[in-house]
Design an enzyme around this catalytic site. Structure first.
Site, mmCIF file in Angstrom:
data_model
loop_
_atom_site.group_PDB
_atom_site.id
_atom_site.type_symbol
_atom_site.label_atom_id
_atom_site.label_comp_id
_atom_site.label_asym_id
_atom_site.label_seq_id
_atom_site.Cartn_x
_atom_site.Cartn_y
_atom_site.Cartn_z
ATOM 1 N N TYR A 139 19.199 2.916 -3.029
ATOM 2 C CA TYR A 139 19.048 2.565 -1.611
ATOM 3 C C TYR A 139 20.309 2.963 -0.864
ATOM 4 C CZ TYR A 139 18.526 -0.773 2.335
ATOM 5 O OH TYR A 139 18.455 -1.380 3.565
ATOM 6 N N LYS A 167 15.464 5.203 -1.323
ATOM 7 C CA LYS A 167 15.181 4.610 -0.012
ATOM 8 C C LYS A 167 16.187 5.168 0.979
ATOM 9 C CE LYS A 167 14.974 0.326 2.639
ATOM 10 N NZ LYS A 167 15.171 -1.154 2.649
#
Length: 303
Positions: A139, A167
């Site tokens: 992420y 992400k």
């Protein structure tokens, strides 16, 4: 419903769930389960508890695991559990506990505040991936961590069989396109972490989104992603522009302050936050209500 690593895919709409609190600050597990089941019924592809939208920074480790367990027990869709930390040992411990709680995959934020170099970031993620037999999403959100996860680092991480997704919440679409281009031959999914960038990322070959707005408008987000993934970009663009005011309104203050207010306005909980977050400023409440009034329920049920 834990999957084998080889079978896992990370595509579609994954709401970044809020964590509801009682007035005394304790977690409202009944509301949490209700929220999870409402989102599942709306057609989402999975749920993401205990990310930054879930106020993971202000819960204890035991509460963190209890939230994951509650969501896993409430739904049949995959659960991607937030389990990151700026302490590799702590992230490893949380990841083990999330796996034991029944999570199907892990969302791991890049270490924040200590701003490791790219080698340190790579070794951090590889340490967890070597130890935990679950699909993992790295992420990138430099606005919160203070350090960008460079494309070359992501490409190297994508070679690990358990690191299966990225992400993207860095706001650099060129960087996202570079990562998609370089990982097309890997089993590696790129998901938007900024709602306003979901359609552009899908158009480049991204596979879905981890969405704040899906807490409020899950059906429309599912329709947008489904249209884009099926090649109906006229419909996807229409939904993207329809949702634009909501995307902007939900980031008028620090996430998750606006989305919790929006959920309370929509009848989904009381909107309570844990300190140091404070409730939405009064001057932003009426504009948020006005935006929410734009959206009539889609055919098939409430939004």
């Amino acid at each position: 419903m834990t999957q084998s690593t080889a079978d896992a895919t990370l595509t579609g709409v994954y709401p970044a769930m809020c964590t509801p609190f009682h007035d005394d600050g304790s977690i409202d597990f009944d509301q949490l389960r209700t929220d999870a089941q409402r989102l599942e019924a709306a057609g989402v592809d999975g749920l993401v508890p205990m990310g930054s939208t879930g106020e993971s920074a202000t819960v204890s480790h035991d509460e963190h695991v209890e939230v994951i367990e509650a969501v896993v027990g409430a739904v049949d869709v995959p659960v991607v559990a937030g389990a990151g930390s700026n302490n590799t040992s702590e992230a490893l411990s949380l990841s083990r506990r999330a796996a034991d709680a029944g999570a199907d995959a892990l969302l791991l934020i890049s270490p924040y505040y200590n701003r490791p170099q790219q080698r340190g970031l790579r070794e951090h993620y590889e340490t967890i991936a070597d130890a935990i037999d679950l699909p993992q999403i790295v992420y990138n959100v430099p606005s919160r961590t203070g350090r960008n996860l460079d494309p070359e680092t992501v490409v190297e991480l994508a070679e690990h069989e358990r690191i299966q997704g990225y992400k993207a919440a860095g706001g650099d679409l060129g960087q996202v396109g570079h990562i998609i281009e370089r990982t097309r031959d890997e089993q590696f999914d790129v998901l938007s972490g900024n709602d306003a960038e979901t359609l552009p990322i899908l158009s480049m070959g991204g596979t879905g989104c981890i969405s704040v707005a899906a807490n409020v408008e899950p059906r429309r987000l599912c329709a947008l992603v489904g249209a884009a993934r099926s090649g109906d970009y006229d419909r996807a663009r229409q939904l993207h522009h329809d949702l634009g005011p909501l995307f902007r309104a939900l980031f008028i203050e620090t996430n998750p302050v606006p989305v919790k207010a929006a959920m309370a306005i929509s009848g989904h909980g009381n909107g309570n936050l844990r300190q140091p977050l404070a409730e939405l400023a009064e001057e932003h409440r009426e504009p948020l209500e006005s935006v929410l009034d734009r959206y009539e329920p889609l055919p098939g049920g409430e939004n």
